[in-house]
Write a protein that holds these residues in place. Structure first.
Motif, PDB file in Angstrom:
ATOM      1  N   ALA A   1     -12.876   1.666  -0.390  1.00  0.00           N
ATOM      2  CA  ALA A   1     -13.099   2.976  -1.017  1.00  0.00           C
ATOM      3  C   ALA A   1     -11.793   3.765  -1.101  1.00  0.00           C
ATOM      4  O   ALA A   1     -11.500   4.401  -2.121  1.00  0.00           O
ATOM      5  CB  ALA A   1     -14.140   3.755  -0.216  1.00  0.00           C
ATOM      6  N   LEU A   2     -11.011   3.694  -0.019  1.00  0.00           N
ATOM      7  CA  LEU A   2      -9.732   4.408  -0.016  1.00  0.00           C
ATOM      8  C   LEU A   2      -8.783   3.828  -1.059  1.00  0.00           C
ATOM      9  O   LEU A   2      -8.101   4.553  -1.778  1.00  0.00           O
ATOM     10  CB  LEU A   2      -9.075   4.331   1.367  1.00  0.00           C
ATOM     11  N   ARG A   3      -8.771   2.495  -1.127  1.00  0.00           N
ATOM     12  CA  ARG A   3      -7.867   1.852  -2.089  1.00  0.00           C
ATOM     13  C   ARG A   3      -8.211   2.289  -3.512  1.00  0.00           C
ATOM     14  O   ARG A   3      -7.326   2.583  -4.316  1.00  0.00           O
ATOM     15  CB  ARG A   3      -7.958   0.329  -1.962  1.00  0.00           C
ATOM     16  N   ALA A   4      -9.524   2.355  -3.816  1.00  0.00           N
ATOM     17  CA  ALA A   4      -9.929   2.762  -5.164  1.00  0.00           C
ATOM     18  C   ALA A   4      -9.482   4.202  -5.437  1.00  0.00           C
ATOM     19  O   ALA A   4      -8.962   4.504  -6.519  1.00  0.00           O
ATOM     20  CB  ALA A   4     -11.437   2.627  -5.304  1.00  0.00           C
ATOM     21  N   ARG A   5      -9.662   5.078  -4.460  1.00  0.00           N
ATOM     22  CA  ARG A   5      -9.297   6.486  -4.661  1.00  0.00           C
ATOM     23  C   ARG A   5      -7.779   6.631  -4.816  1.00  0.00           C
ATOM     24  O   ARG A   5      -7.307   7.341  -5.693  1.00  0.00           O
ATOM     25  CB  ARG A   5      -9.779   7.314  -3.458  1.00  0.00           C
ATOM     26  N   TYR A   6      -7.038   5.916  -3.956  1.00  0.00           N
ATOM     27  CA  TYR A   6      -5.576   6.008  -4.037  1.00  0.00           C
ATOM     28  C   TYR A   6      -5.056   5.383  -5.339  1.00  0.00           C
ATOM     29  O   TYR A   6      -4.108   5.885  -5.946  1.00  0.00           O
ATOM     30  CB  TYR A   6      -4.927   5.321  -2.830  1.00  0.00           C
ATOM     31  N   ALA A   7      -5.677   4.274  -5.753  1.00  0.00           N
ATOM     32  CA  ALA A   7      -5.259   3.630  -7.015  1.00  0.00           C
ATOM     33  C   ALA A   7      -5.549   4.556  -8.195  1.00  0.00           C
ATOM     34  O   ALA A   7      -4.775   4.604  -9.157  1.00  0.00           O
ATOM     35  CB  ALA A   7      -5.976   2.302  -7.190  1.00  0.00           C
ATOM     36  N   ALA A   8      -6.669   5.291  -8.108  1.00  0.00           N
ATOM     37  CA  ALA A   8      -6.990   6.255  -9.167  1.00  0.00           C
ATOM     38  C   ALA A   8      -5.919   7.344  -9.221  1.00  0.00           C
ATOM     39  O   ALA A   8      -5.446   7.716 -10.298  1.00  0.00           O
ATOM     40  CB  ALA A   8      -8.359   6.864  -8.919  1.00  0.00           C
ATOM     41  N   GLN A   9      -5.507   7.828  -8.051  1.00  0.00           N
ATOM     42  CA  GLN A   9      -4.455   8.844  -8.005  1.00  0.00           C
ATOM     43  C   GLN A   9      -3.158   8.303  -8.608  1.00  0.00           C
ATOM     44  O   GLN A   9      -2.466   8.997  -9.358  1.00  0.00           O
ATOM     45  CB  GLN A   9      -4.225   9.302  -6.568  1.00  0.00           C
ATOM     46  N   TYR A  10      -2.865   7.035  -8.295  1.00  0.00           N
ATOM     47  CA  TYR A  10      -1.647   6.402  -8.824  1.00  0.00           C
ATOM     48  C   TYR A  10      -1.717   6.319 -10.350  1.00  0.00           C
ATOM     49  O   TYR A  10      -0.736   6.586 -11.045  1.00  0.00           O
ATOM     50  CB  TYR A  10      -1.513   5.004  -8.214  1.00  0.00           C
ATOM     51  N   ALA A  11      -2.910   5.995 -10.857  1.00  0.00           N
ATOM     52  CA  ALA A  11      -3.070   5.855 -12.308  1.00  0.00           C
ATOM     53  C   ALA A  11      -3.019   7.211 -13.002  1.00  0.00           C
ATOM     54  O   ALA A  11      -2.467   7.323 -14.100  1.00  0.00           O
ATOM     55  CB  ALA A  11      -4.398   5.162 -12.614  1.00  0.00           C
TER      56      ALA A  11
ATOM     57  N   TRP B   1       0.811  -1.220   0.000  1.00  0.00           N
ATOM     58  CA  TRP B   1       0.000   0.000   0.000  1.00  0.00           C
ATOM     59  C   TRP B   1       0.847   1.274   0.000  1.00  0.00           C
ATOM     60  O   TRP B   1       0.678   2.159  -0.845  1.00  0.00           O
ATOM     61  CB  TRP B   1      -0.937  -0.056   1.214  1.00  0.00           C
ATOM     62  N   ASP B   2       1.765   1.382   0.956  1.00  0.00           N
ATOM     63  CA  ASP B   2       2.569   2.610   1.065  1.00  0.00           C
ATOM     64  C   ASP B   2       3.453   2.832  -0.161  1.00  0.00           C
ATOM     65  O   ASP B   2       3.793   3.980  -0.480  1.00  0.00           O
ATOM     66  CB  ASP B   2       3.461   2.565   2.321  1.00  0.00           C
ATOM     67  N   ALA B   3       3.821   1.761  -0.838  1.00  0.00           N
ATOM     68  CA  ALA B   3       4.689   1.908  -2.014  1.00  0.00           C
ATOM     69  C   ALA B   3       3.955   2.636  -3.129  1.00  0.00           C
ATOM     70  O   ALA B   3       4.442   3.625  -3.665  1.00  0.00           O
ATOM     71  CB  ALA B   3       5.172   0.538  -2.484  1.00  0.00           C
ATOM     72  N   TRP B   4       2.762   2.123  -3.469  1.00  0.00           N
ATOM     73  CA  TRP B   4       2.072   2.768  -4.596  1.00  0.00           C
ATOM     74  C   TRP B   4       1.307   4.015  -4.177  1.00  0.00           C
ATOM     75  O   TRP B   4       1.005   4.870  -5.006  1.00  0.00           O
ATOM     76  CB  TRP B   4       1.177   1.764  -5.344  1.00  0.00           C
ATOM     77  N   ALA B   5       1.016   4.134  -2.887  1.00  0.00           N
ATOM     78  CA  ALA B   5       0.300   5.331  -2.436  1.00  0.00           C
ATOM     79  C   ALA B   5       1.265   6.476  -2.108  1.00  0.00           C
ATOM     80  O   ALA B   5       0.853   7.629  -2.057  1.00  0.00           O
ATOM     81  CB  ALA B   5      -0.554   5.007  -1.215  1.00  0.00           C
ATOM     82  N   ILE B   6       2.524   6.150  -1.856  1.00  0.00           N
ATOM     83  CA  ILE B   6       3.473   7.201  -1.474  1.00  0.00           C
ATOM     84  C   ILE B   6       4.700   7.199  -2.392  1.00  0.00           C
ATOM     85  O   ILE B   6       4.866   8.064  -3.244  1.00  0.00           O
ATOM     86  CB  ILE B   6       3.932   7.023   0.004  1.00  0.00           C
TER      87      ILE B   6
END
Lengths: 475, 121
Positions: free
Chosen positions: B60-70, A134-139
């Motif tokens: 929900a957080l994972r989807a939002r963070y994954a969207a930001q990553y994409a 998680w922290d890798a791709w989120a940060i």
């Protein structure tokens, strides 16, 4: 992929040569320690180049990669020319090395078996999570994407408040740099870098204890055996590289203490330890705590011996990278670290510190996590290793162990302070950080525990290091 | 020797633990969101519609963070208002979401994620 490998090998190899050329590491020093140091230091210095490129408005293009490669190649060649002038002849004690017996080979075979198991974990996890945890791709990898895709516009990522904008960026810079070499955002780049940090850490532990000794290989196996360690190798986050710099700096500092504070070489050794401490500050906020704690050790030793030049050089070497990160934090809108609130008041903080129920909860949580740290088959390993490290450091004649223990103690105390003072939910905060924070100090604890009983009076040399060579400058 | 034996057992146990890790949906989510990238400006702020309930849940957080990553280097804002708005699958209130007033649908991915754009003022 080959270009990314080149971008990985060039700074590591050139740094290795430069350490030799500057006399910071000699052929007689442990190659495992030199390799571990070169891995961390080379990648950190290369990351500084990436940071300066971005800050000066540059993009991480193929042109950047070409220039970066040329610079590292020139540095490596220049250093190699200096090193080549040194004729290295094996020393008498090298010739007199005792042959390895069956037990030695059994220990090394077991080490390889544990290493293969530890390697299997990131391979398996990469298969299911190529972007890391998680922290890798989120940060970390996310910031690397901003750097790779937007160049100087990467600072837009600082507006993503949940993505730790206040953290130093070594991990992201290292990833973005190799992506520039590869010309693509390969998931194998952050995964491979994480693997390099893990291997370098194990090499440091084995090298610090002397590759000829059985206990060094056992300690290397102990370091990488817990699931928490190999899981962090798979994570692609910043805790493992921070652990690498903490361990490397302390191992070099310990070497300086063993050589003796009056050894003329100690000044250079301390400068290397300081530089590695600066790398810790380039990697995570906890790196600043490490710098503060180890500066106390260096100052104390300098006071005790009445020789301040080493301490000054330690500080001079540590300062640039730490100052760079302080400048970054003051110049860019990074906000407050995510585990603190900007609206926190002194009465609010005092209430947290004096809240008995909160203290009890924290003690229960950390006690439980400490007991279970490492994985299902490693219950009690962290506590047992900590006790052995304390016993070893306190009972030994040399004081380097006490200094290392002090640094570890301050770092762990700082983790507790954050858990105590943060307005975030304590159970959640401890649950999501305990394992990886303890992994930062785990290699140092293992070195201390394993070196218990091998005390040497400071200045008596490093006879256990079987890679001793005598070098003679011929030109 | 005890430590070495322990290391061997712990190493084997670590492999078992790795094999038991649950599947990570991040890569799938990222690939789904990436399909909307060609329709977005190369940088700037993009709105993201938070899930109508339990927006702080892990999923929900994972989807939002994954969207930001994409979508990096675009910055996702967790609110309506920007010209473009990402509406991930399952985030819109069933039966009509008032937060989408003033927006029109631009694109939908096979996974159900949608891109909206604000009507010109």
């Amino acid at each position: 992929m080959i270009a990314a490998l080149l971008g990985l090998i060039l700074p590591i190899g050139s740094t290795w040569m430069t350490l030799r050329a500057l006399g910071l590491r000699r052929a007689s020093d442990s190659a495992a320690v030199t390799g571990g140091v070169a891995c961390g230091l080379g990648l950190a210095l290369a990351a500084v180049g990436t940071f300066l490129t971005l800050t000066l408005g540059g993009h991480l293009s193929r042109l950047y990669a070409g220039l970066d490669a040329a610079v590292w190649l020139l540095v490596g060649l220049a250093a190699w020319r200096v090193v080549r002038r040194e004729a290295v002849v094996p020393s008498a004690d090298r010739d007199a090395r005792p042959a390895l017996d069956t037990l030695d080979w059994c220990v090394r075979a077991a080490f390889v078996a544990v290493a293969l198991a530890a390697l299997a974990v990131p391979v398996i996890e990469y298969w299911s999570s190529p972007n890391g945890q998680w922290d890798a791709w989120a940060i970390w990898n996310q910031k690397a994407r901003f750097m790779s895709r937007a160049g100087p516009g990467w600072t837009a990522s600082l507006a993503v408040t949940w993505s730790a904008p206040s953290h130093p960026m070594f991990v992201s810079l290292a990833v973005a740099r190799l992506w520039a070499y590869a010309g693509a955002e390969l998931t194998s780049v952050p995964a491979g870098l994480s693997l390099v940090y893990g291997i370098a850490l194990v090499a440091l532990v084995v090298g610090a204890l002397g590759t000829r000794s059985r206990r060094a290989w056992i300690a290397g196996a102990v370091v990488m055996a817990p699931f928490t360690f190999s899981h962090l190798v798979a994570a692609q986050t910043a805790d493992l590289p921070l652990g690498l710099f903490v361990t490397a700096s302390l191992v070099i500092l310990r070497g300086a203490a063993r050589d003796g504070w009056d050894d003329p070489r100690t000044v250079r050794t301390l400068a290397l330890a300081g530089l590695l401490g600066g790398c810790a500050a380039l990697t995570k906020n906890e790196g600043f705590v490490f710098l503060a704690a180890s500066s106390v050790v260096v100052a104390w030793v300098a006071l005790r011996h009445g020789r301040f030049s080493g301490a000054v050089w330690w500080g001079v070497a540590a300062l640039p990278l730490a100052a760079l990160m302080i400048w970054f934090k003051l110049s860019f809108p990074v906000g407050t670290a995510e585990y603190f609130s900007e609206s926190q008041t002194h009465p609010g903080l005092a209430h947290r510190v004096l809240d008995v129920d909160r203290l009890r909860l924290l003690a229960a949580l950390t006690g439980g996590f400490a007991w279970r740290w490492g994985g299902t088959m490693t219950v009690g390993a962290l506590l047992a290793t900590t006790l052995a490290a304390i016993a070893g450091a306190v009972s030994r004649e040399e004081r380097a162990g006490l200094g290392m223990l002090w640094v570890v103690g301050v770092m762990v105390a700082s983790y507790y302070a954050v858990w105590l003072l943060s307005p975030l939910d304590t159970a959640w905060l401890v649950g999501t950080t305990f394992d990886r924070l303890m992994a930062q100090v785990w290699p140092t604890l293992v070195i201390l525990a394993a070196s218990a009983g091998t005390a040497r009076v400071a200045g008596s040399g490093k006879a256990e290091d079987g890679e001793r060579m005598v070098s003679r400058r011929t030109a | 020797m005890l430590a070495l034996a322990w290391s061997l057992v712990a190493g084997a146990s670590a492999v078992r633990a790795a094999l038991a890790q649950p599947p990570d949906p991040t890569q799938r989510l990222e690939a789904e969101f990436v399909e909307l990238v060609p329709r977005l400006p190369p940088s700037g702020e993009v709105g993201y519609l938070d899930r109508y309930q339990n927006a702080g849940d892990d999923d929900a957080l994972r989807a939002r963070y994954a969207a930001q990553y994409a979508f990096a280097p675009r910055v996702l804002l967790s609110r309506v208002g920007p010209e473009f708005l990402i509406v991930a699958e399952g985030t819109e209130r069933p039966g009509g979401d008032a937060r989408l007033q003033g927006y029109f649908l631009v694109a939908t991915t096979p996974a159900g994620h949608r891109l909206f754009r604000r009507f010109a003022r």
